[in-house]
Design a protein around this motif. Structure first.
Motif, PDB file in Angstrom:
ATOM      1  N   ALA A  40      -0.775  -0.666 -11.151  1.00  0.00           N
ATOM      2  CA  ALA A  40      -1.623  -2.394 -11.335  1.00  0.00           C
ATOM      3  C   ALA A  40      -0.662  -3.493 -11.726  1.00  0.00           C
ATOM      4  CB  ALA A  40      -2.958  -2.206 -11.980  1.00  0.00           C
ATOM      5  N   SER A  41      -0.344  -3.207 -13.238  1.00  0.00           N
ATOM      6  CA  SER A  41       1.117  -4.189 -13.427  1.00  0.00           C
ATOM      7  C   SER A  41       2.595  -3.961 -12.377  1.00  0.00           C
ATOM      8  CB  SER A  41       1.022  -3.555 -15.189  1.00  0.00           C
ATOM      9  OG  SER A  41       2.011  -2.872 -15.153  1.00  0.00           O
ATOM     10  N   HIS A  42       3.323  -2.934 -12.240  1.00  0.00           N
ATOM     11  CA  HIS A  42       4.039  -2.833 -11.471  1.00  0.00           C
ATOM     12  C   HIS A  42       3.134  -3.809  -9.983  1.00  0.00           C
ATOM     13  CE1 HIS A  42       6.940   0.166  -9.668  1.00  0.00           C
ATOM     14  NE2 HIS A  42       7.625  -0.371 -10.053  1.00  0.00           N
ATOM     15  N   GLY A  95       3.934 -10.035  -7.619  1.00  0.00           N
ATOM     16  CA  GLY A  95       3.997 -11.443  -7.472  1.00  0.00           C
ATOM     17  C   GLY A  95       2.504 -11.278  -6.908  1.00  0.00           C
ATOM     18  N   LEU A  96       1.770 -10.258  -7.394  1.00  0.00           N
ATOM     19  CA  LEU A  96       0.397 -10.081  -6.582  1.00  0.00           C
ATOM     20  C   LEU A  96      -0.766 -10.473  -7.651  1.00  0.00           C
ATOM     21  CD1 LEU A  96       0.229  -6.619  -4.636  1.00  0.00           C
ATOM     22  CD2 LEU A  96       0.892  -9.330  -3.734  1.00  0.00           C
ATOM     23  N   ASP A  97      -1.609 -11.533  -7.170  1.00  0.00           N
ATOM     24  CA  ASP A  97      -2.729 -11.623  -8.395  1.00  0.00           C
ATOM     25  C   ASP A  97      -3.596 -10.276  -8.488  1.00  0.00           C
ATOM     26  OD1 ASP A  97      -4.787 -11.576  -6.056  1.00  0.00           O
ATOM     27  OD2 ASP A  97      -4.462 -13.179  -5.409  1.00  0.00           O
ATOM     28  N   PRO A  98      -4.195 -10.627  -9.185  1.00  0.00           N
ATOM     29  CA  PRO A  98      -5.020  -9.032  -9.556  1.00  0.00           C
ATOM     30  C   PRO A  98      -6.101  -8.734  -8.346  1.00  0.00           C
ATOM     31  CG  PRO A  98      -4.935 -10.676 -11.543  1.00  0.00           C
ATOM     32  CD  PRO A  98      -4.988 -11.770 -10.291  1.00  0.00           C
ATOM     33  N   ALA A  99      -6.746  -9.906  -7.805  1.00  0.00           N
ATOM     34  CA  ALA A  99      -7.476  -9.682  -6.869  1.00  0.00           C
ATOM     35  C   ALA A  99      -7.002  -8.708  -5.451  1.00  0.00           C
ATOM     36  CB  ALA A  99      -7.972 -10.545  -6.217  1.00  0.00           C
ATOM     37  N   VAL A 147       0.838  -0.655  -0.193  1.00  0.00           N
ATOM     38  CA  VAL A 147      -0.030   0.061  -0.190  1.00  0.00           C
ATOM     39  C   VAL A 147       0.843   1.064  -0.031  1.00  0.00           C
ATOM     40  CG1 VAL A 147      -1.825   1.242   1.215  1.00  0.00           C
ATOM     41  CG2 VAL A 147      -2.273  -0.989   1.293  1.00  0.00           C
ATOM     42  N   GLN A 148       1.942   1.033   1.172  1.00  0.00           N
ATOM     43  CA  GLN A 148       2.972   2.922   0.771  1.00  0.00           C
ATOM     44  C   GLN A 148       3.196   2.232  -0.247  1.00  0.00           C
ATOM     45  OE1 GLN A 148       3.202   4.436   3.329  1.00  0.00           O
ATOM     46  NE2 GLN A 148       3.631   3.195   5.023  1.00  0.00           N
ATOM     47  N   ALA A 149       3.823   1.411  -1.261  1.00  0.00           N
ATOM     48  CA  ALA A 149       4.437   1.740  -2.611  1.00  0.00           C
ATOM     49  C   ALA A 149       3.704   2.757  -3.701  1.00  0.00           C
ATOM     50  CB  ALA A 149       4.878   0.515  -2.986  1.00  0.00           C
ATOM     51  N   ALA A 150       1.860   1.904  -2.853  1.00  0.00           N
ATOM     52  CA  ALA A 150       1.185   2.345  -4.562  1.00  0.00           C
ATOM     53  C   ALA A 150       1.187   3.672  -4.268  1.00  0.00           C
ATOM     54  CB  ALA A 150      -0.368   1.529  -4.134  1.00  0.00           C
ATOM     55  N   MET A 151       0.567   4.201  -2.981  1.00  0.00           N
ATOM     56  CA  MET A 151       0.387   5.345  -2.316  1.00  0.00           C
ATOM     57  C   MET A 151       1.826   6.429  -3.202  1.00  0.00           C
ATOM     58  SD  MET A 151      -0.600   5.243   1.466  1.00  0.00           S
ATOM     59  CE  MET A 151      -0.724   6.847   1.722  1.00  0.00           C
ATOM     60  N   ALA A 152       3.264   5.947  -3.216  1.00  0.00           N
ATOM     61  CA  ALA A 152       4.329   6.491  -2.932  1.00  0.00           C
ATOM     62  C   ALA A 152       4.036   7.018  -4.518  1.00  0.00           C
ATOM     63  CB  ALA A 152       5.310   5.726  -2.930  1.00  0.00           C
ATOM     64  N   ASP A 153       3.399   6.388  -5.940  1.00  0.00           N
ATOM     65  CA  ASP A 153       3.366   6.211  -7.137  1.00  0.00           C
ATOM     66  C   ASP A 153       2.267   7.151  -7.566  1.00  0.00           C
ATOM     67  OD1 ASP A 153       5.335   4.696  -8.664  1.00  0.00           O
ATOM     68  OD2 ASP A 153       3.894   2.488  -8.408  1.00  0.00           O
ATOM     69  N   SER A 154       1.758   7.498  -6.530  1.00  0.00           N
ATOM     70  CA  SER A 154       0.472   8.026  -7.014  1.00  0.00           C
ATOM     71  C   SER A 154       0.124   8.745  -7.961  1.00  0.00           C
ATOM     72  CB  SER A 154      -0.313   9.575  -5.674  1.00  0.00           C
ATOM     73  OG  SER A 154       0.843  10.380  -5.527  1.00  0.00           O
ATOM     74  N   SER A 155       0.856   9.412  -8.778  1.00  0.00           N
ATOM     75  CA  SER A 155       0.986  10.220  -9.594  1.00  0.00           C
ATOM     76  C   SER A 155       0.611   9.238 -11.252  1.00  0.00           C
ATOM     77  CB  SER A 155       2.738  11.265  -9.855  1.00  0.00           C
ATOM     78  OG  SER A 155       3.775  10.463  -9.630  1.00  0.00           O
ATOM     79  N   ALA A 156       1.239   8.338 -10.700  1.00  0.00           N
ATOM     80  CA  ALA A 156       0.945   6.834 -11.978  1.00  0.00           C
ATOM     81  C   ALA A 156      -0.130   6.575 -12.209  1.00  0.00           C
ATOM     82  CB  ALA A 156       2.130   5.849 -11.148  1.00  0.00           C
TER      83      ALA A 156
END
Ligand code: SAM
Length: 405
Positions: free
Chosen positions: A40-42, A47-51, A25-34
């Motif tokens: 999602a592909s990141h 290794g995360l499944d789509p869900a 979650v932290q990494a996705a938040m840091a990616d906020s501009s993307a």
């Protein structure tokens, strides 16, 4: 205990609040501009499944919006819980009544009010029945309080053991607004039936004062943040303020047949006023040098006449909460505007008066009469910019340019 569907399933909520989930979650938040597809592909590359990737993105969005709204930086939220969370300023104000006592938050969600209670109360128990919110609540409360998954209407604590309770029932379900105190979840009657020594219940500031489920003996507080009326709160038992009780005694306790006590609060200043609401029976006076527009919280609490009296102001009309006075009382409860002219309520007369004022941008607010705003605007000769707009209780027309002469 019931487990209700949320924007995130319960097992996903449990996983996303593990150390591993939080790092994503932290990494996705840091990616906020993307772009969300890139995020999602990141996540899938990690290794995360789509869900799970979808859960991470959803929690990143909820957490970002809650933190932007003022929730602490180390807290975690689902989008729906972030939307339902109390404004931190309002929560902090309410929590003052729980200073140095043990408190139970009966409908904790992800913890907006619980966090405010933790700053004031000696001990805090947070109850939440939705299994998909409990992991977030746990993460947000940490070691500072106890989190219990359960039903507020069958609490795991014995009311009467000194615990004072707070509830913030859901005011929406399935996209529908729940208007009455009997409909909110849990309902006000279900909450009051548990008989706490003191209980505060957040309600809509648009509460119907004649709602049959409104407890007679509750203080009803209206809380305003800046110019906007934000919340109502029913305060029962020991949580009714001492000032409120004093006001009740001096006002003879009965208004309109019930022991009705109200209060109004302005945030961020914390200016607070309690009293017995009164019908508009005071003096009516023609316009003097100043127009006084009362704070909405004071109007809803029906305390504006009392405060106006103290300031030497009077109502302009029986059915309108607009006041006038000979001088600016400098009161935070009223916005004071100097009266430049008193003219008949006809477009041509108003236009002529505006021309005489020369060169000022204007906002026209029509209080308390049925005007077709577009027609008024047209009949006044329509300035170059701006335009008419109708609001529920007043009508506005404005221009940012000087009125043409
Ligand atoms: C408006 S939200 C509370 C938001 C919270 N005060 C905050 O600031 O974050 C209402 C919460 O009450 C919970 N709830 C509804 N009925 C309940 C019940 N009978 N027992 C416990 N929780 C309940 C809902 O699941 C929801 O999370």
């Amino acid at each position: 205990v019931t487990t209700r569907s949320e924007d995130i399933p319960a097992d996903a909520a449990r996983w996303v609040m593990t150390d591993e989930g939080r790092i994503h979650v932290q990494a996705a938040m840091a990616d906020s501009s993307a772009d969300p597809l890139a995020v999602a592909s990141h996540l899938r590359q990690h290794g995360l499944d789509p869900a799970r990737a979808a859960t991470v993105q959803s929690v990143a969005a909820g957490t970002r919006s809650a933190r932007t709204a003022g929730q602490p930086a180390d807290t975690w939220w689902t989008p729906a819980a972030a939307e339902q969370a109390s404004d931190p300023q309002v929560a902090a104000w309410r929590a003052r009544r729980y200073s140095d006592v043990p408190a139970v938050d009966l409908t904790a969600g992800c913890g907006g009010d619980t966090l405010a209670l933790l700053a004031r109360a000696t001990d805090v128990v947070a109850i939440e029945r939705d299994a998909s919110r409990v992991p977030f609540l746990h993460a947000n409360v940490g070691e500072r309080g106890w989190v219990v998954m359960g039903d507020a209407t069958r609490p795991p604590l014995r009311p009467g053991d000194g615990w004072l309770a707070f509830a913030d029932p859901a005011r929406r379900a399935g996209g529908r607004r729940l208007r009455s105190l009997g409909e909110v979840i849990p309902s006000v009657p279900a909450l009051t039936a548990t008989r706490w020594d003191g209980l505060g219940i957040a309600v809509s500031p648009a509460i119907d004062l004649a709602d049959p489920a409104r407890p007679d003996d509750a203080e009803l507080e209206f809380i305003q943040v800046g110019p906007s009326l934000r919340e109502g709160v029913l305060w029962l038992g020991a949580l009714r303020a001492a000032t409120t009780l004093a006001a009740e005694t001096s006002a003879g306790n009965r208004v309109g047949g019930s022991a009705s006590i109200t209060s109004a609060t302005l945030l961020p200043s914390g200016l607070h006023r309690a009293g017995a609401p009164r019908p508009p029976t005071g003096a009516i006076r023609p316009p003097e040098a100043w127009l006084l527009v009362p704070a909405p919280a004071l109007v809803r609490a029906r305390l504006a006449d009392e405060v106006a009296d103290e300031l030497g102001a009077a109502r302009l009309a029986r059915g309108r909460a607009l006041y006038t006075s000979a001088s600016d009382p400098g009161s935070p409860w009223f916005t004071a505007e100097p009266i430049e002219a008193v003219v008949p309520a006809r477009p041509a007369a108003v236009r002529d008066a505006l021309r005489a004022l020369e060169g000022l941008p204007v906002e026209i607010v029509l209080h308390g009469f049925d005007a077709v705003v577009d027609r008024w605007w047209r009949d006044m000769g329509r300035p170059p910019r701006g335009g008419p707009r109708a609001a529920p209780s007043t009508s506005h027309a404005w221009t940012t340019d000087p009125w043409p002469s």
